[in-house]
Design a protein around this motif. Structure first.
Motif, PDB file in Angstrom:
ATOM      1  N   GLU A 355      -3.952   7.115  -4.378  1.00 25.91           N
ATOM      2  CA  GLU A 355      -2.984   7.831  -5.223  1.00 25.91           C
ATOM      3  C   GLU A 355      -2.112   6.857  -6.006  1.00 25.91           C
ATOM      4  O   GLU A 355      -1.868   7.050  -7.209  1.00 25.91           O
ATOM      5  N   ARG A 358      -3.547   5.313  -9.109  1.00 26.77           N
ATOM      6  CA  ARG A 358      -3.681   6.192 -10.268  1.00 26.77           C
ATOM      7  C   ARG A 358      -2.336   6.473 -10.952  1.00 26.77           C
ATOM      8  O   ARG A 358      -2.223   7.421 -11.730  1.00 26.77           O
ATOM      9  N   LYS A 374      -8.178   9.561 -13.556  1.00 27.17           N
ATOM     10  CA  LYS A 374      -8.523  10.290 -12.339  1.00 27.17           C
ATOM     11  C   LYS A 374      -9.943   9.988 -11.875  1.00 27.17           C
ATOM     12  O   LYS A 374     -10.235   9.985 -10.683  1.00 27.17           O
TER      13      LYS A 374
END
Length: 402
Positions: A355, A358, A374
């Motif tokens: 996470e 990104r 993504k």
């Protein structure tokens, strides 16, 4: 081409953001008083001896550790391959080693597994790294299936960075780290449009793959760019027929992805038949060979290139340590560590996750700013160069943020 050198706003921000470059202060060596003694003369190291000593210091071993920080970053290479080490992987490994000292802040260590490139050795290396609780794994081996590494890592949740282009196959949950000629072409086209060019012709080399063409189409559409024509050089003739005149009228921008004879020939046809406006901008890509800079037909063209800027702190440190210039691959190795260092410094030892990688804000490294989509594809900012006098001249440094 006075209007072609205007520095436009790239992407959607209203202004360029800059990061001031630090100036490295160099110490001055004080001269010794008096004549040198015999022992002084014996202590002088010849350039050959210094080169041999430094080569020994940086010699490749099966397992290496750089730095002593608690957060462990891993790099798997094929530097022990029977055919010998490649310049590309050597530069990646050396860039990562340099970054530990330059930006690691004492919080990181990098564990390097130098394999022979075989799937068996790479999987065994991944298993060893998983047992050492590494926080991030980078793979520089060019042709082994990425699934081999993921299988070796087992239940480890360490994100996997693959130093390959966005078009390379990789399992879900892994991240590409290399920008290629299609990425460069898309960013170059966006620069041309931001400079005021409205009718763009795209010329693709004969070796372009279907996957590359799809990526190019998606990238251009992402910037709202709809070319007047997309053609493959060597198979398309730009004659003076009525249909061509209608399609190509008032062309003020050409995206020339390749630089071979068919590509240059197609550009020359466009010019010879009067299809290009006087202020037409020709934009190339990072796929151009260096020999293309010397072709008179390509003089004045613009290129969007990735990599470190000459004279930066990273390139100076790299040259001093390894006695060779830092290229794009060295910057990629450096940036693997810079990414990890930024996360750990701001969020703590457990900050490196799928996470956090990104983050839409991205990261800053030796090769400017980068971030991950993504899908795990990498997006990078690039510097604009102009082809002039057989070389390239920096016109617009890469943005340091998105």
């Amino acid at each position: 081409m006075s209007d072609a050198v205007v520095s436009p706003t790239r992407r959607l921000s209203s202004c360029r953001q800059w990061l001031a470059l630090g100036v490295l202060a160099l110490g001055t060596l004080a001269g010794c008083q008096g004549a040198p003694t015999p022992q002084d003369v014996l202590d002088v190291e010849s350039p050959q001896a210094r080169h041999a000593r430094r080569a020994a210091e940086h010699a490749v071993k099966p397992q290496e550790t750089f730095g002593g920080g608690a957060t462990r970053i891993a790099l798997i290479t094929a530097l022990m391959a029977p055919s010998g080490e490649t310049v590309r992987e050597r530069d990646i490994r050396d860039g990562a080693s340099l970054a530990i000292d330059e930006v690691g802040g004492g919080q990181l260590s990098v564990l390097v597994e130098n394999t022979d490139g075989s799937p068996q050795q790479i999987q065994e290396a991944a298993k060893r790294l998983a047992s050492q609780n590494v926080a991030l794994v980078a793979l520089s081996v060019a042709d082994v299936p990425v699934s081999t590494v993921r299988q070796g890592l087992g239940s480890s949740r360490a994100p996997l960075l693959v130093l390959r282009g966005n078009g390379a196959e990789r399992p879900a949950g892994t991240f590409a780290f290399v920008s290629d000629r299609i990425d460069s072409a898309v960013e170059g086209a966006s620069y041309a449009v931001a400079s005021g060019r409205k009718r763009l012709v795209v010329l693709l080399p004969g070796d372009v793959s279907a996957a590359e063409r799809q990526r190019l189409d998606r990238g251009l559409a992402g910037y709202g760019i709809k070319p007047a024509l997309v053609a493959v050089t060597g198979t398309t003739a730009f004659t003076g027929d009525a249909a061509s005149k209608t399609t190509l009228k008032d062309t003020d921008g050409v995206l020339l992805v390749g630089s071979g004879d068919p590509d240059v020939g197609a550009l020359s046809q466009l010019k010879a038949n009067g299809y290009l406006k006087p202020n037409a901008m020709v934009v190339g890509s990072s796929g151009w060979a260096n020999a293309a800079y010397k072709r008179p037909e390509l003089a004045g063209s613009f290129l969007c290139l990735f990599g470190p800027e000459n004279g930066s702190r990273m390139t100076s440190r790299y040259l001093d340590r390894y006695e060779r210039a830092a290229g794009t691959d060295a910057a990629y190795g450096f940036d693997v560590i810079a990414l990890a260092a930024g996360l750990v410094r701001s969020q703590g030892e457990t900050a490196i996750t799928q996470e956090s990688l990104r983050s839409p804000n991205g990261f800053i490294g030796a090769a400017a700013a980068f971030r991950f989509e993504k899908s795990g594809s990498v997006e990078r900012t690039c510097a604009i160069y102009q082809v002039t006098s057989g070389s390239v001249k920096l016109m617009d440094p890469a943005p340091r943020s998105f």
